[in-house]
Design a protein around this motif. Structure first.
Motif, PDB file in Angstrom:
ATOM      1  N   ARG A 275       0.794  -1.233   0.000  1.00 19.71           N
ATOM      2  CA  ARG A 275       0.000   0.000   0.000  1.00 19.71           C
ATOM      3  C   ARG A 275       0.828   1.286   0.000  1.00 19.71           C
ATOM      4  NH1 ARG A 275      -4.694   0.466   4.378  1.00 19.71           N
ATOM      5  NH2 ARG A 275      -5.379  -1.332   3.142  1.00 19.71           N
ATOM      6  N   PRO A 276       1.901   1.389   0.827  1.00 22.62           N
ATOM      7  CA  PRO A 276       2.617   2.665   0.846  1.00 22.62           C
ATOM      8  C   PRO A 276       3.296   3.032  -0.485  1.00 22.62           C
ATOM      9  CG  PRO A 276       3.159   1.354   2.776  1.00 22.62           C
ATOM     10  CD  PRO A 276       2.440   0.444   1.835  1.00 22.62           C
ATOM     11  N   PHE A 277       3.441   2.057  -1.383  1.00 22.93           N
ATOM     12  CA  PHE A 277       4.190   2.309  -2.612  1.00 22.93           C
ATOM     13  C   PHE A 277       3.310   2.252  -3.862  1.00 22.93           C
ATOM     14  CE2 PHE A 277       6.958   0.560   0.637  1.00 22.93           C
ATOM     15  CZ  PHE A 277       7.913   1.561   0.719  1.00 22.93           C
ATOM     16  N   LEU A 278       1.983   2.204  -3.663  1.00 24.63           N
ATOM     17  CA  LEU A 278       1.062   2.208  -4.793  1.00 24.63           C
ATOM     18  C   LEU A 278       0.894   3.622  -5.345  1.00 24.63           C
ATOM     19  CD1 LEU A 278      -1.762  -0.166  -3.476  1.00 24.63           C
ATOM     20  CD2 LEU A 278       0.233  -0.746  -4.877  1.00 24.63           C
ATOM     21  N   LYS A 279       0.384   3.668  -6.551  1.00 24.83           N
ATOM     22  CA  LYS A 279       0.094   4.963  -7.198  1.00 24.83           C
ATOM     23  C   LYS A 279      -1.330   4.915  -7.721  1.00 24.83           C
ATOM     24  CE  LYS A 279       1.794   8.234 -10.659  1.00 24.83           C
ATOM     25  NZ  LYS A 279       2.826   8.503 -11.679  1.00 24.83           N
ATOM     26  N   ASP A 280      -2.145   5.860  -7.264  1.00 25.64           N
ATOM     27  CA  ASP A 280      -3.553   5.918  -7.678  1.00 25.64           C
ATOM     28  C   ASP A 280      -4.266   4.598  -7.414  1.00 25.64           C
ATOM     29  OD1 ASP A 280      -3.136   8.541  -8.628  1.00 25.64           O
ATOM     30  OD2 ASP A 280      -2.468   7.792 -10.578  1.00 25.64           O
ATOM     31  N   GLY A 281      -3.947   3.982  -6.287  1.00 28.23           N
ATOM     32  CA  GLY A 281      -4.642   2.782  -5.867  1.00 28.23           C
ATOM     33  C   GLY A 281      -4.129   1.482  -6.448  1.00 28.23           C
ATOM     34  N   GLY A 282      -3.128   1.540  -7.292  1.00 26.79           N
ATOM     35  CA  GLY A 282      -2.590   0.321  -7.898  1.00 26.79           C
ATOM     36  C   GLY A 282      -1.086   0.403  -8.033  1.00 26.79           C
TER      37      GLY A 282
END
Length: 369
Positions: free
Chosen positions: A317-324
């Motif tokens: 989660r901490p490294f996702l972008k725009d939820g993915g």
């Protein structure tokens, strides 16, 4: 499926013997329990296994990574090249200093950074490369080191799983600008909890000592902004006792791995690169079929096992972008490893009967890649 009558073969077995207990009690009775003579002695003794480098003891492997980046002046606006197939602490340390991790793919044989992928990822904002010597197999430092030198980049070795590993005879922790070790209880040696930073540069070592101790060398004479990441003398005393046993434990791990290599036929056993010394923090095979089914079978046979790591860091989660997942990270070997890896018992407290049970249970699954 009937459960074996034998006891559990544990996936890991931290050792806390009488010598460790006596060392801890000795320190408690001394009254010198934080940043005292045991820490200094531990640093000096650990230096012997990292080619005489300066050693700075801290309170965890994560702190070692974090303070190393701070000491090297890595921060906002910088990028650090890291693997995604690792424990999250590697990338967390990058974010903690305000820099951005750049995730690159792994070599499918060693599970460590692919040097070609590293070379392709170097850009104008790259400040450092952080290779992880995963599972106790050293990264390809003979290629990563010269690449970093050409581009003027720091190399922060995440050697948290690689106490005693080496490349071409040079030990992990002496292959980069700094090296970082963990002494968590399941590591090849432990200090109950703790970490160590190694460096050839005296000024970097001094900066690290300031950073771990509120920026002070002398009490109340703060020179820089620092933190409290000191190691206790109790932990150091335990670490000193463990260090005495490390060489013997390492050879037992390697012998255990050789036994499993020779016996396991239903999974791909871990190869070792030429010139590399693998210390088998984990003995990690590849399973191409239904890994969950293999794990259920091993559980029924009371064989400890685990998956390190089921979710690549760039998918956390901490490294996702725009939820993915960030679309910049195309890491097919990382994704495949996360689907296939399975770690089996290899620790030095195992007997030959235990190892035979491990190999037999794996072979019963018939799941070779």
């Amino acid at each position: 499926m009937p459960v074996e009558s034998e006891g559990l073969v544990p996936a890991a077995s931290p050792v806390i013997g009488e010598a460790e207990i006596e060392a801890a009690v000795r320190v408690l009775r001394s009254g010198r329990v934080v940043q005292g003579p045991e820490v200094a002695a531990f640093e000096e003794e650990f230096s012997e296994i990292v080619a005489g480098r300066h050693c700075v003891a801290v309170n965890s492997g994560t702190s070692a990574l974090h303070l190393s980046l701070l000491a090297l002046d890595v921060g906002p606006g910088d990028e650090v090249i890291v693997p995604s197939f690792t424990f999250a602490a590697t990338a967390n340390a990058v974010r903690l200093v305000g820099a951005e991790p750049v995730f690159v793919d792994i070599d499918p044989r060693s599970f460590c950074l692919d040097p070609d992928a590293v070379a392709a990822a170097v850009g104008p904002r790259t400040a450092a490369i952080m290779p992880v010597h995963l599972y106790g197999h050293p990264a390809a430092m003979e290629r990563i080191g010269p690449l970093a030198e050409r581009h003027g980049l720091a190399v922060v070795e995440d050697a948290c799983q690689a106490h005693g590993a080496s490349v071409g005879g040079t030990p992990a922790g002496a292959l980069g600008t700094v090296g970082c070790f963990s002494f968590y209880p399941t590591k090849n040696m432990h200090a109950l909890e703790g970490g160590m930073i190694t460096t050839a540069d005296a000024e970097t070592a001094r900066t690290l000592r300031l950073l771990r101790n509120q920026g002070m060398e002398q009490r109340y004479a703060n020179e820089i902004v620092g933190a409290n990441m000191r190691l206790t003398d109790v932990a150091a005393a335990v670490g000193r006792e463990q260090l005495k046993k490390l060489a013997g434990w390492t050879e037992q791990r390697r012998a255990n791995a050789a036994f499993l290599d020779a016996k396991i036929t239903a999974a791909v056993t871990p190869p070792v690169a030429e010139g590399a010394k693998h210390v088998y923090h984990q003995y990690t095979v590849r399973v191409s079929g239904d890994r969950d089914a293999v794990q259920r079978h091993l559980d029924a046979r009371k064989i400890g096992n685990a998956v390190y790591y089921p979710t690549p860091v760039h998918r956390l989660r901490p490294f996702l972008k725009d939820g993915g997942p960030d679309p910049r990270w195309d890491l097919p070997e990382t994704e495949r490893a996360a689907r296939e890896v399975l770690s089996l018992p290899v620790h030095p407290t195992l007997g030959e009967d235990d190892l035979a049970r491990v190999a037999d249970a794996v072979n019963e699954t018939g799941s070779a890649s």
